[in-house]
Design a protein around this motif. Structure first.
Motif, short mmCIF file in Angstrom:
data_model
loop_
_atom_site.label_atom_id
_atom_site.label_comp_id
_atom_site.label_asym_id
_atom_site.label_seq_id
_atom_site.Cartn_x
_atom_site.Cartn_y
_atom_site.Cartn_z
N GLU A 58 78.35 59.89 96.13
CA GLU A 58 77.18 60.78 96.26
C GLU A 58 75.95 59.88 96.26
OE1 GLU A 58 76.12 64.29 96.23
OE2 GLU A 58 74.29 63.10 96.44
N ASP A 59 75.07 60.06 97.28
CA ASP A 59 73.97 59.09 97.38
C ASP A 59 72.79 59.38 96.44
OD1 ASP A 59 73.52 61.31 99.00
OD2 ASP A 59 72.05 60.24 100.22
N SER A 60 72.63 60.63 96.03
CA SER A 60 71.54 60.90 95.08
C SER A 60 71.99 60.53 93.67
CB SER A 60 71.17 62.38 95.16
OG SER A 60 70.72 62.84 93.90
N MET A 102 72.29 63.50 91.23
CA MET A 102 73.44 64.35 91.49
C MET A 102 74.73 63.64 91.09
SD MET A 102 74.13 67.36 92.66
CE MET A 102 75.74 68.11 92.74
N ASP A 113 80.30 63.54 98.94
CA ASP A 113 79.26 64.28 99.66
C ASP A 113 79.47 64.03 101.16
OD1 ASP A 113 76.95 65.56 100.39
OD2 ASP A 113 75.58 63.99 99.68
N ARG A 131 76.93 64.06 103.63
CA ARG A 131 75.83 63.28 104.20
C ARG A 131 75.50 62.11 103.30
NH1 ARG A 131 70.88 66.60 106.34
NH2 ARG A 131 69.24 65.06 106.47
N GLY A 188 74.83 55.80 107.59
CA GLY A 188 74.29 56.46 108.78
C GLY A 188 73.42 57.66 108.47
N GLN A 189 73.47 58.19 107.27
CA GLN A 189 72.79 59.43 106.89
C GLN A 189 73.23 60.60 107.74
OE1 GLN A 189 71.50 59.98 104.27
NE2 GLN A 189 70.50 58.17 103.48
N GLY A 190 74.40 60.44 108.41
CA GLY A 190 74.94 61.55 109.16
C GLY A 190 76.10 62.11 108.36
N ASP A 191 77.22 62.42 109.03
CA ASP A 191 78.37 62.94 108.29
C ASP A 191 79.29 61.79 107.85
OD1 ASP A 191 79.10 62.29 110.81
OD2 ASP A 191 80.17 64.15 111.25
N LEU A 246 82.06 62.59 105.27
CA LEU A 246 83.17 63.35 105.85
C LEU A 246 84.09 62.42 106.63
CD1 LEU A 246 84.36 66.17 106.48
CD2 LEU A 246 82.88 66.26 108.47
N GLN A 266 75.54 70.05 101.25
CA GLN A 266 74.33 70.83 101.03
C GLN A 266 74.34 72.08 101.93
OE1 GLN A 266 71.98 70.90 98.50
NE2 GLN A 266 71.26 68.87 99.06
N TYR A 267 74.98 71.94 103.11
CA TYR A 267 75.11 73.07 104.03
C TYR A 267 76.59 73.33 104.25
CZ TYR A 267 70.51 71.41 105.43
OH TYR A 267 69.22 70.99 105.44
N TYR A 282 82.27 71.57 110.11
CA TYR A 282 82.75 70.60 109.11
C TYR A 282 84.08 71.08 108.51
CZ TYR A 282 78.01 68.64 109.21
OH TYR A 282 76.83 68.07 109.59
N SER A 307 70.88 69.19 91.44
CA SER A 307 71.23 68.36 90.28
C SER A 307 70.80 69.02 88.97
CB SER A 307 70.55 66.99 90.38
OG SER A 307 70.78 66.43 91.64
N ARG A 346 71.52 70.28 110.91
CA ARG A 346 72.04 68.92 110.79
C ARG A 346 73.23 68.66 111.72
NH1 ARG A 346 70.13 64.16 109.74
NH2 ARG A 346 71.94 62.96 110.34
N ASP A 359 74.84 65.44 114.04
CA ASP A 359 76.12 64.82 113.67
C ASP A 359 77.22 65.10 114.68
OD1 ASP A 359 74.95 63.92 111.42
OD2 ASP A 359 75.81 65.44 110.09
#
Lengths: 215, 401
Positions: free
Chosen positions: A9-11, A14, A54, A56, A60-63, A66, A86-87, A92, B232, B278, B282
């Motif tokens: 998870e990048d945050s 979180m 996660d 994203r 790449g900040q894409g998928d 995944l 998040q979405y 997906y 969070s 998004r 992608d």
């Protein structure tokens, strides 16, 4: 049951929350990383019971998350992966459900982690080979198959949604405040009306329902 | 409408045209064309020969250079002459030298493609065009005049007089016709009319591109910032609630806070998805449209078959067109189902949205006008057929280059 989990998870905030929830329920987080490349490396090194990632993420900040999960599954088809996002998007979900035999797959909205007890339950179910789909994804699937499903009673539709989310008979009974016997009766009727195999294996039943909804 | 060119005058009022100055202007254009062409031929051929002969002495190079730049002078005269039959301004847009001084000017001029276009045009002009001018003048004027002035006492000549009299009224049309063609060629090569238009179009496309990039940035900032932070916090609240004990007064209060927070996060998510989906970046248009229609309360069939990913701005325009069309179908037309279809025909995206609702969609409505503008900025077209009683069909074509 204590599971060895790799978290991606990048945050930072979180990530801390996820690690907090997992350790609170007695699991062992062997690595908590912030990007897809580190996830691939950590999963190779620790051989976890579950990968929680996660969608994203960097680089790449894409998928990227995944795609990393899909790559890990290709190497280790029995590795349970629980994907957070998040979405929620059908595209997906489709990507994940097309993976191998679909055992040990989970796709949840990130918000669901906040319901910590249920989330912990989901983690165990996915690690045990279950298929868990977010209720929102299931809702969209149910809407798509409106015509054939209109023959079901409202109660049966509720039961079908919970089945598609990957819940057990007991869990469905709990969620709807009815007896397990009543749930069994509803399930029998649903499977018969949709022409699905009446089968004792709960997991195969989930897959049959999902396959039906996606077809 | 006042004619701006000789051709327009000829086409709009073929008879009244005879009473205007246009035939005389066309005549002047061709006569001066013969003069300028003949003079150019003499001067430039002389210059070319002198230059080649003197080349071993070094001076020849200077003369040849003058010949090359002479093309610019001829072009300037041609642009000036063009005003006889074409009133629109014909501007030169030679590149400005990047440094002061004759040397820099010369270097810039020689590297400018327009210089060589002008030289090429000059070559065609002196070898072919003025001869054509001469031929047309001879055929249109000299021939009938010769016929008419044939000696009448010669019994064999009078049919020629009749032919000449019949040909003479055609002369203004022949002369203006060729003058218009020659002027069109001059404009095409020396002063393209669409240069400015192309720039306007490009700047519109850039504007839409910048707008798209900005939307992507806003979505990313929301996702990485507020959304992530709120989720969070919600997770931490969940843990706190567990610690407080689900049944206790504190647990119940935390429960309430979590509920509100979850709603807020949901609203923020919808907002940011509306700003930029998004999955479009992608996974491409097909996936993004599948997701869009999955959320739509209307049953929608998606039939998208594209061999390759589309340019980002085309994909996002297509996405928002479908989103708006489906929103309209759901809100206003009471449609029971809809169909979205996208195909690539050579390099043009053809997108149709069809619904079985009651029709009557207003093309001047805010949503549709905005979309038509977006599509137009991408050099595409948007057509709407929505008769009262339905069905509604939205058809969009956008080039993908």
């Amino acid at each position: 049951m204590s599971l060895k989990v790799v978290v991606a998870e990048d945050s930072a905030l979180m990530r801390e929350g996820l690690v907090g929830v997992l350790t609170r329920f007695g699991h062992q987080v062997c690595a908590a990383v912030g990007d897809a490349d580190a996830l691939l490396a950590a999963a190779g090194e620790h051989r976890p019971d579950l990968v929680l990632t996660d969608i994203r993420m960097p680089p790449g900040q894409g998928d990227d998350g995944l795609r990393a999960a899909v790559a890990l599954r290709r190497d280790r088809p029995d590795l349970p992966v629980l994907v957070l996002s998040q979405y929620l998007e059908q595209s997906y979900a489709a990507h994940l459900l097309d993976l191998g035999d679909q055992r040990g797959i989970g796709y949840l909205l990130k918000d669901r982690v906040a319901a910590v007890t249920e989330f912990a339950d989901t983690v165990v179910r996915v690690a045990g080979g279950g298929t868990v789909l977010d209720p929102e994804v299931v809702r969209q699937l149910l809407r798509r198959r409106q015509d054939p499903l209109s023959g079901l009673t409202p109660r049966e539709r509720e039961v079908l949604a919970l089945m598609a989310e990957g819940r057990s008979n007991a869990a469905i009974a709990r969620a709807l405040h009815v007896s397990v016997a009543a749930v069994n009766k509803h399930i029998g009727s649903i499977l018969q009306r949709l022409g699905l195999p009446v089968d004792g294996d709960a997991h195969r039943r989930v897959l049959a329902v999902l396959a039906y909804l996606r077809s | 409408m006042h004619a701006r060119t000789a051709w327009q005058a000829l086409a709009h009022h073929p008879l009244a045209f005879l009473a205007t100055l246009w035939p005389w202007r066309a005549l002047a254009y061709l006569l001066s064309g013969v003069g300028v062409g003949a003079l150019t031929l003499v001067v430039l051929v002389a210059g070319l020969l002198t230059g080649l002969v003197l080349l071993p002495l070094g001076v020849g190079a200077v003369v040849l250079l003058a010949v090359v730049l002479g093309g610019g002078v001829v072009a300037r005269v041609e642009r000036w002459r063009l005003r006889l039959v074409d009133l629109d301004p014909a501007a030169t847009d030679h590149r400005a030298p990047n440094a002061p001084g004759a040397r820099a000017w010369l270097r810039t001029r020689l590297r400018d493609r327009l210089t060589w276009r002008e030289l090429g045009f000059t070559a065609v002009s002196m070898t072919a065009l003025w001869w054509m001018d001469l031929l047309v003048l001879a055929f249109a004027l000299a021939l009938p005049v010769l016929c008419v002035t044939a000696p009448l006492d010669d019994p064999g000549a009078w049919p020629w007089v009749v032919i000449g009299l019949a040909l003479l009224p055609a002369a203004p049309y022949t002369v203006t016709g060729w003058a218009g063609a020659r002027a069109a060629l001059t404009r095409l090569v020396l002063a393209p009319r669409d240069a400015e238009l192309t720039e306007v179009r490009a700047s519109r496309a850039r504007l839409v591109g910048a707008f798209d990039a900005e939307r992507r940035r806003i979505e990313r900032d929301l996702h990485d910032g507020a959304q992530q932070r709120l989720v969070s916090v919600n997770v931490m609240l969940g843990l706190a609630r567990l610690d407080a004990g689900p049944g206790t007064p504190l647990g119940r209060r935390l429960d309430l806070i979590q509920g509100e927070l979850t709603t807020a996060v949901g609203e923020l998510r919808e907002l940011s998805r509306g700003v930029h989906p998004r999955a479009l970046t992608d996974q491409g248009l097909a996936a993004a449209l599948t997701n869009l229609t999955a959320r739509s309360p209307l049953p929608v069939t998606v039939d998208v078959a594209l061999p390759a990913p589309l340019p980002a701005s085309v994909a996002s325009t297509a996405y928002f067109v479908v989103a708006e069309a489906l929103a309209n179908a759901t809100k206003h037309s009471g449609a029971g189902r809809a169909e979205v279809r996208a195909r690539l025909r050579t390099d043009t995206l053809v997108l149709t949205v069809h619904d079985d609702g009651s029709g009557g969609a207003d093309p001047a409505g805010r949503g549709l006008t905005g979309l038509a503008d977006r599509v137009a900025a991408a050099d595409g077209i948007l057509r709407l057929s929505s008769p009262s009683g339905g069905p509604t069909l939205l058809h969009v074509e956008m080039p993908c280059h």
